[in-house]
Motif scaffolding. Structure first.
Motif, PDB file in Angstrom:
ATOM      1  N   ASP A   1     -32.798 -12.736 -21.752  1.00  0.00           N
ATOM      2  CA  ASP A   1     -33.368 -13.445 -22.893  1.00  0.00           C
ATOM      3  C   ASP A   1     -34.140 -12.501 -23.807  1.00  0.00           C
TER       4      ASP A   1
ATOM      5  N   MET B   1     -35.238 -21.132 -29.113  1.00  0.00           N
ATOM      6  CA  MET B   1     -34.369 -20.294 -28.300  1.00  0.00           C
ATOM      7  C   MET B   1     -33.203 -21.095 -27.714  1.00  0.00           C
TER       8      MET B   1
ATOM      9  N   ARG C   1     -32.127 -22.431 -23.082  1.00  0.00           N
ATOM     10  CA  ARG C   1     -33.374 -22.759 -22.387  1.00  0.00           C
ATOM     11  C   ARG C   1     -33.399 -24.254 -22.090  1.00  0.00           C
TER      12      ARG C   1
END
Length: 303
Positions: free
Chosen positions: A14, A273, A276
């Motif tokens: 990430d 994001m 997630r």
């Protein structure tokens, strides 16, 4: 292989590199590298290709990453089920909003959200810069831009219209420009990047023009820019929601209304994001904001 190792892999991928992952995990880079090496040794395969700047997953690394994200999501859901049993919705949402739009348009929405969900902690940052959501540990960012970043999920919140405007007092002392080139000789009050030329794009039907300006007053705080415009310090180039109320009262006049102006972009986006498993609090907040944007009358607030 254990859950902690999988979580480490998720953070590395990430974050995009070991140093960023180390900051997120509050570990040293060497420690992160050591644990990654141990995980790769236990699996018997390389999971991440490392360069000086990037860390990209191999095919097997990507598969493990996907499993890690799914497991984290299930654990998060399990924790929420336990902690919210018999209680109202709880959680935390860290939000980054532009100074002007956040205070002039979104403030009432955020207050209404908090009244509806008192158990959710809202952590609101007012800023305009496009920063790394992972680095700043921001769940959601609201931003004006031409195109959203490819590495983030972007939900459109609607168009942003810039206006050229000035106080009635300024207009009485100085004729307002009726042509784009007239902005070049005027004292301009706007948000810009210090040290860079201000390029203003202007559209009229199929025609596109660009003018380069040298503002005499620059700030990222749109409430301050509004005060400067009302004080007659020059011609403001700001989103229309900054001065809508003043225009309706007749205290501010607009010009060049047949041109569509753009400085930082003409679209507002909600960014977060991908990959997630968001908490219920974050999912609820996203749905709440989209509902507000689409509600009758919302367009009038931002146009």
């Amino acid at each position: 292989m254990d859950l902690q190792s999988l979580s480490l892999l998720v953070e590395i991928i990430d974050a995009g590199n070991l140093s960023a992952a180390a900051r997120r995990l509050k570990m040293s880079r060497a420690n992160v590298s050591y644990h990654l090496n141990q995980l790769e040794r236990s699996v018997g395969a390389q999971l991440v290709r490392r360069t000086t700047r990037r860390a990209e997953p191999t095919e097997i690394g990507l598969r493990l990453y996907q499993h890690g994200v799914a497991i984290q999501g299930e654990l998060l859901a399990a924790r929420e089920s336990v902690t919210t049993l018999g209680e109202g919705l709880q959680g935390r949402v860290r939000l980054s909003v532009p100074s002007g739009y956040g205070q002039l348009v979104m403030a009432d929405w955020l207050i209404d959200f908090k009244r509806r969900y008192p158990g959710i902690v809202l952590d609101v940052v007012f800023e305009n810069r496009i920063e790394d959501l992972l680095r700043d540990e921001v769940d959601i960012a609201i931003r004006v831009m031409p195109e959203p970043p490819q590495n983030l999920v972007a939900r459109e919140l609607g168009p942003v219209r810039y206006v050229a405007c000035a106080s009635r007092d300024y207009a009485a002392r100085h004729p307002l420009p009726t042509q784009l080139d007239g902005l070049q000789g005027a004292p301009v009050v706007t948000a810009a990047v210090i040290g860079r030329q201000l390029r203003v794009s202007a559209y009229q039907g199929e025609t596109r023009r660009e003018v380069i300006l040298e503002p005499t007053l620059i700030s990222e705080n749109f409430l301050f820019l509004r005060q400067a415009i009302l004080a007659g310090l020059g011609i403001g180039l700001v989103p229309d929601y900054v001065v809508n109320d003043d225009v309706r009262r007749g205290e501010v006049l607009t010009t060049l209304d047949d041109w569509r102006l753009s400085i930082f972009g003409t679209q507002m986006f909600m960014l977060y994001m991908p990959n997630r498993q968001h908490t219920r609090a974050i999912r609820t907040f996203i749905d709440f904001i989209l509902e507000r944007v689409r509600a009758p009358g919302a367009a009038a607030e931002s146009n």
